[in-house]
Scaffold this motif. Structure first.
Motif, PDB file in Angstrom:
ATOM      1  N   MET A 298     -91.281 -42.213  -1.769  1.00 28.24           N
ATOM      2  CA  MET A 298     -92.621 -42.786  -1.594  1.00 28.24           C
ATOM      3  C   MET A 298     -93.472 -41.946  -0.642  1.00 28.24           C
ATOM      4  O   MET A 298     -94.691 -41.870  -0.808  1.00 28.24           O
ATOM      5  CB  MET A 298     -92.521 -44.225  -1.103  1.00 28.24           C
ATOM      6  N   THR A 299     -92.840 -41.321   0.333  1.00 30.04           N
ATOM      7  CA  THR A 299     -93.572 -40.442   1.253  1.00 30.04           C
ATOM      8  C   THR A 299     -94.076 -39.213   0.519  1.00 30.04           C
ATOM      9  O   THR A 299     -95.251 -38.841   0.630  1.00 30.04           O
ATOM     10  CB  THR A 299     -92.683 -40.040   2.448  1.00 30.04           C
TER      11      THR A 299
ATOM     12  N   PHE B 124     -99.341 -36.847  -2.129  1.00 29.83           N
ATOM     13  CA  PHE B 124    -100.166 -36.534  -3.300  1.00 29.83           C
ATOM     14  C   PHE B 124    -101.203 -37.631  -3.545  1.00 29.83           C
ATOM     15  O   PHE B 124    -102.400 -37.353  -3.673  1.00 29.83           O
ATOM     16  CB  PHE B 124     -99.293 -36.344  -4.542  1.00 29.83           C
ATOM     17  N   LEU B 125    -100.758 -38.894  -3.623  1.00 30.39           N
ATOM     18  CA  LEU B 125    -101.670 -40.009  -3.921  1.00 30.39           C
ATOM     19  C   LEU B 125    -102.818 -40.089  -2.919  1.00 30.39           C
ATOM     20  O   LEU B 125    -103.986 -40.220  -3.308  1.00 30.39           O
ATOM     21  CB  LEU B 125    -100.916 -41.348  -3.884  1.00 30.39           C
ATOM     22  N   CYS B 126    -102.470 -40.041  -1.637  1.00 32.82           N
ATOM     23  CA  CYS B 126    -103.481 -40.185  -0.587  1.00 32.82           C
ATOM     24  C   CYS B 126    -104.425 -38.994  -0.561  1.00 32.82           C
ATOM     25  O   CYS B 126    -105.643 -39.162  -0.407  1.00 32.82           O
ATOM     26  CB  CYS B 126    -102.807 -40.379   0.769  1.00 32.82           C
TER      27      CYS B 126
ATOM     28  N   ASP C 243     -99.976 -45.395   2.703  1.00 31.23           N
ATOM     29  CA  ASP C 243     -99.349 -44.972   3.949  1.00 31.23           C
ATOM     30  C   ASP C 243     -98.879 -46.163   4.782  1.00 31.23           C
ATOM     31  O   ASP C 243     -97.837 -46.096   5.435  1.00 31.23           O
ATOM     32  CB  ASP C 243    -100.287 -44.069   4.755  1.00 31.23           C
ATOM     33  N   GLU C 244     -99.601 -47.265   4.748  1.00 31.74           N
ATOM     34  CA  GLU C 244     -99.170 -48.479   5.447  1.00 31.74           C
ATOM     35  C   GLU C 244     -97.913 -49.064   4.804  1.00 31.74           C
ATOM     36  O   GLU C 244     -97.025 -49.550   5.493  1.00 31.74           O
ATOM     37  CB  GLU C 244    -100.281 -49.539   5.468  1.00 31.74           C
TER      38      GLU C 244
ATOM     39  N   ILE D 129    -102.888 -38.174   6.259  1.00 29.37           N
ATOM     40  CA  ILE D 129    -103.042 -39.610   6.006  1.00 29.37           C
ATOM     41  C   ILE D 129    -101.695 -40.309   6.159  1.00 29.37           C
ATOM     42  O   ILE D 129    -101.606 -41.388   6.750  1.00 29.37           O
ATOM     43  CB  ILE D 129    -103.644 -39.852   4.601  1.00 29.37           C
ATOM     44  N   MET D 130    -100.652 -39.689   5.663  1.00 29.06           N
ATOM     45  CA  MET D 130     -99.315 -40.284   5.723  1.00 29.06           C
ATOM     46  C   MET D 130     -98.684 -40.184   7.113  1.00 29.06           C
ATOM     47  O   MET D 130     -97.994 -41.118   7.562  1.00 29.06           O
ATOM     48  CB  MET D 130     -98.386 -39.601   4.715  1.00 29.06           C
ATOM     49  N   LEU D 131     -98.907 -39.075   7.799  1.00 28.36           N
ATOM     50  CA  LEU D 131     -98.141 -38.771   9.011  1.00 28.36           C
ATOM     51  C   LEU D 131     -98.334 -39.780  10.137  1.00 28.36           C
ATOM     52  O   LEU D 131     -97.365 -40.181  10.778  1.00 28.36           O
ATOM     53  CB  LEU D 131     -98.468 -37.362   9.502  1.00 28.36           C
ATOM     54  N   ASP D 132     -99.565 -40.209  10.405  1.00 26.18           N
ATOM     55  CA  ASP D 132     -99.756 -41.152  11.506  1.00 26.18           C
ATOM     56  C   ASP D 132     -99.030 -42.471  11.236  1.00 26.18           C
ATOM     57  O   ASP D 132     -98.471 -43.082  12.146  1.00 26.18           O
ATOM     58  CB  ASP D 132    -101.235 -41.369  11.833  1.00 26.18           C
TER      59      ASP D 132
END
Length: 165
Positions: free
Chosen positions: A61-62, A67-69, A87-88, A137-140
């Motif tokens: 999912m990550t 890609f999605l974000c 990301d949430e 977007i994902m990392l935070d």
């Protein structure tokens, strides 16, 4: 919604639909909280499997989320649009890694993850400000999930050890 994408486009395009948490990111207030709520039944279901299944799902999912974000942010012409909540979902699943399939743990993980995601203490805020694109977007949220997992795991362990639960 946005000049770049209509609500209809978000709900009918698979990439945007997933990035918007299957529509939960369209909530007019607190879309991140609504996106996190999408992850609760997903965690509840995945918790029945071996822990490696949950970890594998988080990893996949990550990768998919980057890609999605990234694609959705490009289409919206806005980095980390509040409606992008994939990301949430991933962050909450990370937060739940050390916790049990128990309604109290679900609440603890939810509160801690939302706290870290909203307040963005170091190093979350640093990642949020300096890493761009889908990874940014994902990392935070990944870091917020890890911090929530650490605090939640300790709370759960000590509460269980001292028979507070």
């Amino acid at each position: 919604m946005s000049d770049a994408l209509s609500k209809r486009q978000i709900l009918t395009h698979p990439v945007y639909l997933m990035a918007f948490g299957f529509g939960s990111g369209l909530a007019p207030k607190a879309p991140g909280t609504f996106g996190t709520l999408v992850a609760v039944p997903l965690f509840w279901w995945l918790a029945d499997f071996h822990w490696a299944v949950l970890v594998s799902c988080i990893i996949v999912m990550t990768a998919v989320g980057v890609f999605l974000c990234g694609e959705t942010a490009r289409a919206l012409h806005k980095h980390d649009h509040p409606g992008i909540v994939w990301d949430e979902i991933v962050g909450y699943l990370i937060a739940m890694l050390p916790l049990a399939k128990d309604w109290r743990a679900v609440v603890i993980g939810f509160i801690l993850f939302r706290f870290f995601d909203i307040v963005k203490p170091f190093p979350i805020g640093l990642a949020d400000r300096h890493v761009k694109g889908g990874l940014g977007i994902m990392l935070d949220d990944i870091i917020a999930g890890l911090m929530a997992a650490l605090v939640g795991g300790l709370l759960w362990y000590y509460a269980s050890f001292y028979q507070l639960l």
